[in-house]
Design a protein around this motif. Structure first.
Motif, short mmCIF file in Angstrom:
data_model
loop_
_atom_site.label_atom_id
_atom_site.label_comp_id
_atom_site.label_asym_id
_atom_site.label_seq_id
_atom_site.Cartn_x
_atom_site.Cartn_y
_atom_site.Cartn_z
N ILE A 12 89.28 -12.62 91.16
CA ILE A 12 88.36 -13.73 90.93
C ILE A 12 88.76 -14.90 91.82
CG2 ILE A 12 87.61 -15.45 89.23
CD1 ILE A 12 86.36 -12.81 88.68
N PHE A 13 87.78 -15.56 92.35
CA PHE A 13 88.02 -16.71 93.21
C PHE A 13 86.85 -17.66 93.05
CE2 PHE A 13 86.06 -13.20 95.36
CZ PHE A 13 84.91 -13.76 95.90
N SER A 14 87.07 -18.93 93.36
CA SER A 14 85.97 -19.90 93.30
C SER A 14 85.37 -20.04 94.69
CB SER A 14 86.46 -21.25 92.77
OG SER A 14 87.43 -21.79 93.63
N LEU A 15 84.09 -20.32 94.71
CA LEU A 15 83.36 -20.50 95.96
C LEU A 15 82.96 -21.95 96.12
CD1 LEU A 15 80.84 -17.52 95.61
CD2 LEU A 15 82.79 -17.62 97.15
N GLU A 19 76.86 -17.57 96.44
CA GLU A 19 77.25 -16.58 95.45
C GLU A 19 77.91 -15.39 96.14
OE1 GLU A 19 74.12 -16.85 91.89
OE2 GLU A 19 73.19 -16.35 93.82
N ASP A 20 78.75 -14.69 95.40
CA ASP A 20 79.41 -13.49 95.89
C ASP A 20 79.03 -12.33 94.98
OD1 ASP A 20 81.62 -12.16 97.59
OD2 ASP A 20 82.19 -11.69 95.51
N PHE A 21 78.55 -11.24 95.58
CA PHE A 21 78.12 -10.06 94.84
C PHE A 21 79.09 -8.92 95.12
CE2 PHE A 21 74.49 -12.67 95.78
CZ PHE A 21 73.74 -12.66 94.62
N LYS A 22 79.60 -8.30 94.04
CA LYS A 22 80.51 -7.17 94.21
C LYS A 22 80.01 -6.01 93.36
CE LYS A 22 85.22 -5.55 93.67
NZ LYS A 22 86.58 -5.83 93.27
N GLU A 23 79.70 -4.90 94.03
CA GLU A 23 79.26 -3.72 93.31
C GLU A 23 80.44 -3.12 92.56
OE1 GLU A 23 77.76 0.56 94.65
OE2 GLU A 23 76.33 -1.05 95.16
N ILE A 36 79.79 -13.91 91.31
CA ILE A 36 80.48 -15.18 91.15
C ILE A 36 79.59 -16.24 91.79
CG2 ILE A 36 82.51 -16.56 91.75
CD1 ILE A 36 84.10 -13.94 91.85
N SER A 37 79.30 -17.31 91.06
CA SER A 37 78.44 -18.39 91.57
C SER A 37 79.25 -19.66 91.74
CB SER A 37 77.30 -18.69 90.59
OG SER A 37 76.47 -17.59 90.43
N SER A 38 79.01 -20.34 92.83
CA SER A 38 79.57 -21.68 93.01
C SER A 38 78.69 -22.65 92.23
CB SER A 38 79.58 -22.06 94.49
OG SER A 38 78.26 -22.33 94.93
N ASP A 39 79.06 -23.92 92.24
CA ASP A 39 78.20 -24.92 91.59
C ASP A 39 77.04 -25.32 92.49
OD1 ASP A 39 79.86 -26.30 93.36
OD2 ASP A 39 79.87 -28.12 92.15
N GLN A 40 76.93 -24.66 93.65
CA GLN A 40 75.80 -24.84 94.56
C GLN A 40 75.21 -23.47 94.88
OE1 GLN A 40 76.69 -27.38 97.99
NE2 GLN A 40 78.59 -27.96 96.96
N PRO A 41 74.46 -22.89 93.92
CA PRO A 41 73.94 -21.53 94.14
C PRO A 41 72.93 -21.51 95.28
CG PRO A 41 73.00 -22.50 92.15
CD PRO A 41 74.06 -23.45 92.65
N ASP A 42 72.77 -20.32 95.84
CA ASP A 42 71.78 -20.13 96.91
C ASP A 42 70.39 -20.47 96.38
OD1 ASP A 42 73.71 -19.22 98.73
OD2 ASP A 42 73.53 -17.16 97.98
N ASN A 43 69.59 -21.08 97.20
CA ASN A 43 68.22 -21.46 96.82
C ASN A 43 67.28 -20.30 97.13
OD1 ASN A 43 66.10 -23.01 95.94
ND2 ASN A 43 65.84 -24.05 97.89
N ILE A 44 67.46 -19.20 96.40
CA ILE A 44 66.70 -17.97 96.64
C ILE A 44 65.90 -17.62 95.40
CG2 ILE A 44 66.87 -15.49 97.09
CD1 ILE A 44 69.48 -16.06 98.59
N ILE A 45 64.63 -17.29 95.60
CA ILE A 45 63.82 -16.75 94.51
C ILE A 45 63.84 -15.23 94.67
CG2 ILE A 45 61.54 -16.61 93.46
CD1 ILE A 45 61.04 -19.47 94.54
#
Length: 106
Positions: A12-15, A19-23, A36-45
């Motif tokens: 686990i690590f902070s960003l 976001e970081d996606f791990k299968e 794992i999401s940072s406090d600034q998530p990607d602006n993706i729909i």
């Protein structure tokens, strides 16, 4: 040691951003991933072809699914049907967000 035995909270690590996606697992029509999401998530729909069940393991988040807004805390989960637009609007910094997502394909 069994290669199938792991802990969701290892590596686990902070960003700082995004976001970081791990299968974690892929089996037949199911894919499980840790996010794992940072406090600034990607602006993706997102608008995916598969159904998705997601649980917030750590942190707080605001998620828009279709026209509804959900405020989630640790332990909250929801099902997102395929072809439903959804977006992570806000996530906490301390603690940062850790999710488990289960994608179910036809």
């Amino acid at each position: 040691m069994n290669n199938n035995f792991k802990n969701i909270f290892t590596e686990i690590f902070s960003l700082e951003k995004g976001e970081d996606f791990k299968e974690i697992l892929r089996c037949k029509n199911v894919v499980i991933e840790r996010i794992i999401s940072s406090d600034q998530p990607d602006n993706i729909i997102y608008n995916q072809i598969q159904d998705e069940w997601v649980i917030l393991l750590q942190g707080k988040a605001r998620l828009q699914v279709g026209e509804k807004i959900y405020d989630l805390t640790s332990g909250d989960y929801l099902f997102i049907s395929a072809n439903t637009p959804h977006q992570v609007i806000k996530t906490s910094k301390d603690p940062f967000c850790i999710w488990l997502a289960i994608h179910i394909y036809d």
